[in-house]
Motif scaffolding. Structure first.
Motif, PDB file in Angstrom:
ATOM      1  N   GLY A 283      -5.233 -10.615 -10.902  1.00 48.83           N
ATOM      2  CA  GLY A 283      -6.540  -9.985 -10.956  1.00 48.83           C
ATOM      3  C   GLY A 283      -6.944  -9.227  -9.710  1.00 48.83           C
ATOM      4  O   GLY A 283      -7.694  -8.275  -9.772  1.00 48.83           O
ATOM      5  N   LYS A 284      -6.404  -9.609  -8.560  1.00 50.20           N
ATOM      6  CA  LYS A 284      -6.936  -9.045  -7.325  1.00 50.20           C
ATOM      7  C   LYS A 284      -6.078  -7.867  -6.840  1.00 50.20           C
ATOM      8  O   LYS A 284      -4.870  -8.038  -6.641  1.00 50.20           O
ATOM      9  N   PRO A 285      -6.687  -6.690  -6.664  1.00 54.59           N
ATOM     10  CA  PRO A 285      -5.894  -5.548  -6.183  1.00 54.59           C
ATOM     11  C   PRO A 285      -5.300  -5.830  -4.807  1.00 54.59           C
ATOM     12  O   PRO A 285      -5.882  -6.560  -4.002  1.00 54.59           O
ATOM     13  N   LYS A 286      -4.147  -5.227  -4.564  1.00 52.27           N
ATOM     14  CA  LYS A 286      -3.444  -5.451  -3.291  1.00 52.27           C
ATOM     15  C   LYS A 286      -3.642  -4.252  -2.379  1.00 52.27           C
ATOM     16  O   LYS A 286      -3.521  -3.109  -2.835  1.00 52.27           O
ATOM     17  N   GLY A 287      -3.863  -4.518  -1.109  1.00 53.00           N
ATOM     18  CA  GLY A 287      -3.950  -3.433  -0.131  1.00 53.00           C
ATOM     19  C   GLY A 287      -2.549  -3.097   0.369  1.00 53.00           C
ATOM     20  O   GLY A 287      -2.065  -3.693   1.326  1.00 53.00           O
ATOM     21  N   VAL A 288      -1.911  -2.143  -0.292  1.00 52.06           N
ATOM     22  CA  VAL A 288      -0.551  -1.758   0.095  1.00 52.06           C
ATOM     23  C   VAL A 288      -0.611  -1.025   1.435  1.00 52.06           C
ATOM     24  O   VAL A 288      -1.386  -0.080   1.597  1.00 52.06           O
ATOM     25  N   MET A 289       0.203  -1.508   2.387  1.00 46.67           N
ATOM     26  CA  MET A 289       0.122  -0.934   3.732  1.00 46.67           C
ATOM     27  C   MET A 289       1.347  -0.098   4.083  1.00 46.67           C
ATOM     28  O   MET A 289       2.476  -0.545   3.903  1.00 46.67           O
ATOM     29  N   HIS A 290       1.092   1.115   4.535  1.00 48.51           N
ATOM     30  CA  HIS A 290       2.173   1.981   5.011  1.00 48.51           C
ATOM     31  C   HIS A 290       1.993   2.233   6.499  1.00 48.51           C
ATOM     32  O   HIS A 290       0.864   2.288   6.993  1.00 48.51           O
ATOM     33  N   THR A 291       3.115   2.416   7.183  1.00 48.07           N
ATOM     34  CA  THR A 291       3.040   2.634   8.631  1.00 48.07           C
ATOM     35  C   THR A 291       3.398   4.077   8.985  1.00 48.07           C
ATOM     36  O   THR A 291       3.590   4.914   8.099  1.00 48.07           O
ATOM     37  N   THR A 292       3.487   4.364  10.256  1.00 45.93           N
ATOM     38  CA  THR A 292       3.448   5.749  10.708  1.00 45.93           C
ATOM     39  C   THR A 292       4.790   6.497  10.625  1.00 45.93           C
ATOM     40  O   THR A 292       4.917   7.496   9.914  1.00 45.93           O
ATOM     41  N   GLY A 293       5.789   6.015  11.346  1.00 47.41           N
ATOM     42  CA  GLY A 293       7.030   6.787  11.480  1.00 47.41           C
ATOM     43  C   GLY A 293       7.812   6.901  10.180  1.00 47.41           C
ATOM     44  O   GLY A 293       8.166   8.000   9.726  1.00 47.41           O
ATOM     45  N   GLY A 294       8.086   5.764   9.569  1.00 43.24           N
ATOM     46  CA  GLY A 294       8.892   5.754   8.352  1.00 43.24           C
ATOM     47  C   GLY A 294       8.225   6.530   7.228  1.00 43.24           C
ATOM     48  O   GLY A 294       8.866   7.304   6.517  1.00 43.24           O
ATOM     49  N   TYR A 295       6.927   6.341   7.079  1.00 43.46           N
ATOM     50  CA  TYR A 295       6.206   7.031   6.004  1.00 43.46           C
ATOM     51  C   TYR A 295       6.286   8.545   6.195  1.00 43.46           C
ATOM     52  O   TYR A 295       6.538   9.293   5.256  1.00 43.46           O
ATOM     53  N   LEU A 296       6.073   8.992   7.432  1.00 36.18           N
ATOM     54  CA  LEU A 296       6.065  10.441   7.653  1.00 36.18           C
ATOM     55  C   LEU A 296       7.457  11.047   7.453  1.00 36.18           C
ATOM     56  O   LEU A 296       7.598  12.117   6.849  1.00 36.18           O
ATOM     57  N   VAL A 297       8.481  10.363   7.917  1.00 33.62           N
ATOM     58  CA  VAL A 297       9.843  10.874   7.708  1.00 33.62           C
ATOM     59  C   VAL A 297      10.128  10.921   6.207  1.00 33.62           C
ATOM     60  O   VAL A 297      10.639  11.906   5.680  1.00 33.62           O
ATOM     61  N   TYR A 298       9.762   9.852   5.505  1.00 34.31           N
ATOM     62  CA  TYR A 298      10.112   9.790   4.084  1.00 34.31           C
ATOM     63  C   TYR A 298       9.336  10.821   3.245  1.00 34.31           C
ATOM     64  O   TYR A 298       9.908  11.473   2.380  1.00 34.31           O
ATOM     65  N   THR A 299       8.042  10.994   3.525  1.00 33.98           N
ATOM     66  CA  THR A 299       7.299  11.999   2.739  1.00 33.98           C
ATOM     67  C   THR A 299       7.799  13.402   3.091  1.00 33.98           C
ATOM     68  O   THR A 299       7.900  14.256   2.213  1.00 33.98           O
ATOM     69  N   SER A 300       8.118  13.641   4.350  1.00 33.56           N
ATOM     70  CA  SER A 300       8.605  14.976   4.716  1.00 33.56           C
ATOM     71  C   SER A 300       9.935  15.270   4.028  1.00 33.56           C
ATOM     72  O   SER A 300      10.155  16.362   3.501  1.00 33.56           O
ATOM     73  N   LEU A 301      10.802  14.270   4.043  1.00 34.12           N
ATOM     74  CA  LEU A 301      12.146  14.476   3.486  1.00 34.12           C
ATOM     75  C   LEU A 301      12.100  14.685   1.970  1.00 34.12           C
ATOM     76  O   LEU A 301      12.742  15.596   1.435  1.00 34.12           O
ATOM     77  N   THR A 302      11.323  13.861   1.276  1.00 32.50           N
ATOM     78  CA  THR A 302      11.224  14.013  -0.180  1.00 32.50           C
ATOM     79  C   THR A 302      10.542  15.342  -0.517  1.00 32.50           C
ATOM     80  O   THR A 302      10.950  16.045  -1.440  1.00 32.50           O
TER      81      THR A 302
END
Ligand code: WT7
Length: 661
Positions: A283-302
């Motif tokens: 029932g309880k929504p989860k606060g999915v957490m993303h961090t700085t370096g990996g997220y930026l590399v991965y979104t840029s690459l995709t």
């Protein structure tokens, strides 16, 4: 967990699909990756030499201080870290590095409002000025590095500006979709511990207001920690304003004490960038957490390889930034690569069913990314709505959010793409940060309905209920066998929840919650969720959450919510409700219950059908038999399976008789 049987309505058509489309020649000639062999070679390398592969890809990002180690950790404990010791700033990557080039006065964000004549263009330079001012305003109101900032806004440039301003000073944004209610907003603010909320007076929807500030006022009554609410004047709607707490955005950022220079904070690769709440099986929504370096590399690459993005592209992703798609592919991905991103506030079919096509023509959009539900909605309309627009600027079309039925895929290809565009059906999740299974437009032939192949660094597998890898035609559960930089780091405020929710079902692997199968050519076919998560018009909702909203109504004793196939939405919401003894069924009460869910969760979760029942089918141990409820909701009475273990088998006939059509 409701077993391993995927419940997607597209499964039948998808299983019969045989067509293959090669990448269009004009795409192949210019794409970043131009052949299947090239994809395969780089893919194999990314799996065999992950360290070298991910070190190289990090060159897409500007680092303030180089990282010392590419990654450490695994999916057993669930602690995985990327680009250790590196320092960088996301807003500097999305803005500052472009303003020192010819791109400084190039359009970074083009905004189209719901009204045709409402448009705005922000150049990279203007974006820089505004982001710095907002960053300084946030600092002035006490926001420090690591603090959470809640956002509840329409799709307007100020939303992008605020997200970038947070990243500039190292604050963690928590964007809450405007389709969620005051109660949902309150819970997300409190869970994240935000002390400041940024909102707008209202948003537009079909010419009417979405009362964001009114909702925010109600939410904040239950958020004692919030001391400041900054309000963007967007629609001019009448609102309440408490000068103690509320501040006008335009006063604040233009105040003489606010400088338009704000040096970007040097963030550690593993410092959190944002939290985004999403629904799971509970029932309880989860606060999915993303961090700085990996997220930026991965979104840029995709962004670069899947959308084949070039800096001259005008990219339009129709997702609202209240969802992950809007984070990764309206804001961070396109801006990191220096493209022009289009933000659109309106609906796809208002005032007419050609609204999207008219906007594509107006701005000569070259890459367009939307959801199957929208395509299905528009393909019912006369083709003339599309044909009367010049869509020749389009090069690439994308879809996301749910499996696409082959009919919709082919319509998109023929009618919108004029058979000249590449189509990418991109599979991913809030948790994965960016796309993980997808075609590459110049390299991988497409099969309508299949999301094709794993992206670089992603090692998927299909497993049966024992966790054994299987290649059954009926498919199994989709898992990913190793971490990648874009994978979530944790659930905010719940240190064990990442491991418990995603990594214990198939120990050492990430469990997506989706069913899938792989065909003889290695193509992945997504078959829908295997857990109690619904996908309604590409919006992710949990059955448990809707049930608990229903049971919180004073006339409801028990509720069971299931999905059923819906022509346009993909999945519709069917709620079985058992009333308390003193309550009487009536159409007014049904309407009230619908209203109640809208109030508790938001309009997105409003049930399509509410079936007031005398009893629910239960096992002898008292467990509701959801399998049967799903079949009845879908009208599949022939295949109810074994009902002999029910304590009340007579309930089944009763439900069939009284079913909501
Ligand atoms: C769920 C994730 C990040 C995308 C937006 C939704 C479904 C997403 C596809 C696709 C089949 C898909 C899955 C997934 N899904 N894309 N191309 N084909 N299913 O993000 O709200 O986190 O939902 O959306 O069921 O688990 P989300």
């Amino acid at each position: 967990m409701s077993g391993q049987t995927p419940k997607s309505s597209t499964i039948d058509t998808v299983l019969e699909e045989q067509r293959v489309f090669n990448p269009p020649e004009r795409i192949k000639e210019t794409a970043h990756i131009r052949s299947y062999e090239e994809y395969k070679e780089l893919y194999d390398y990314s799996i065999k030499e992950p360290e070298a592969f991910w070190a190289k890809q990090a060159e897409l990002v500007d680092w303030i201080k180089p990282f010392k180690k590419v990654y450490e950790g695994d999916l057993v404990e669930g602690e995985h870290k990327w680009y250790l010791g590196g320092k960088l700033n996301v807003s500097a990557n999305c803005i500052d590095r472009h303003i020192n080039t010819w791109r400084k006065n190039k359009a970074a964000i083009i905004w189209q409002g719901e009204k045709r004549d409402e448009t705005r263009v922000l150049t990279y330079n203007e974006l820089y000025n505004q982001v710095c001012r907002v960053a300084n305003t946030l600092k002035k109101w006490g926001v420090n590095k690591g603090d959470r900032v809640a956002l509840y806004m329409p799709m307007i440039p100020e939303l992008a500006i605020t997200m970038l301003a947070c990243s500039r000073i190292g604050a963690i944004h928590n964007v809450v979709f405007g389709g969620f209610s005051a109660d949902s907003l309150r819970d997300r603010i409190n869970d994240s511990g935000a002390r400041i909320l940024i909102t707008a007076d209202a948003g537009f929807r079909r010419g009417a207001y979405i009362p964001l500030k009114d909702n925010a006022d109600k939410a904040l009554e239950g958020c004692p920690g919030v001391h400041t609410c900054i309000v963007v004047k967007h629609t001019g709607a009448d609102i309440n304003f408490w000068t103690q707490r509320d501040k006008w955005w335009h006063h604040e950022i233009n105040s003489p004490d606010i400088s338009s220079v704000c040096p970007p904070e040097a963030m550690d690769s593993e410092d959190p960038l944002f939290i985004l709440y999403t629904s799971g099986s509970t029932g309880k929504p989860k606060g999915v957490m993303h961090t700085t370096g990996g997220y930026l590399v991965y979104t840029s690459l995709t962004m670069k390889y899947i959308f084949d993005l070039k800096e001259e592209d005008t990219f339009w992703c129709t997702a609202d930034s209240g969802w992950i798609t809007g984070h990764s592919y309206v804001i961070y991905g396109p801006l990191a690569l220096g493209a022009t991103t289009l933000m659109y506030e309106g609906l796809h079919n208002y005032p007419n069913p050609d609204r999207l096509w008219q906007v594509i023509e107006k701005y000569r959009v070259s890459i367009f990314y939307t959801a199957p539900t929208i395509i299905r909605g528009l393909m019912k309309e006369d083709e003339e709505w599309v044909k009367k627009h010049d869509l020749s600027s389009l090069r690439l079309l994308g879809t996301v959010g749910e499996p696409i039925n082959p009919e919709a895929w082919v319509w998109y290809h023929k009618v919108v793409g004029n058979e000249k565009c590449a189509i990418v059906d991109t599979y991913w999740q809030t948790e994965t940060g960016g796309v993980i299974i997808t075609p590459l437009p110049g390299a991988i032939p497409t099969k309508p309905g299949s999301a094709a192949m794993p992206f670089f660094g992603i090692e998927p597998a299909i497993v049966d209920s024992n966790g054994e890898e299987c290649d059954s035609k009926d498919g199994g559960s989709l898992i990913i066998k190793r971490p990648w930089p874009g994978l979530m780091r944790g659930v905010y405020n719940a240190p064990d929840r990442f491991r418990e929710t995603y990594l214990t079902m198939y120990p050492g692997n990430y469990f997506t919650g989706d069913g899938a199968r792989v065909d003889e050519d290695g193509y992945y076919w997504l078959l829908g969720r295997v857990d109690d998560v619904l996908n309604v018009s590409g919006h992710r909702l949990s059955t448990a959450e809707i049930e608990s909203a229903l049971v919180s109504h004073n006339k409801v004793a028990e509720a069971a919510v299931v999905g059923y196939p819906h022509d346009i939405k993909g999945e519709g919401i069917y709620a079985y409700v058992l009333l308390k003894n003193n309550a009487k069924a009536s159409s007014e009460l049904r309407a009230q219950l619908g209203q109640h869910v809208r109030k508790v969760i938001g309009p997105v979760a409003s049930p399509d059908k509410i079936h007031i029942v005398e009893q629910l089918p239960k096992t002898r141990s008292g467990k509701i038999m959801r399998r049967i409820l799903r079949k009845i909701a879908s009208g599949e009475f022939e295949q109810l399976g074994d009902t002999s273990t029910l304590s009340n088998p007579e309930s089944v006939d009763e439900l069939i008789k009284t079913r909501e059509e």
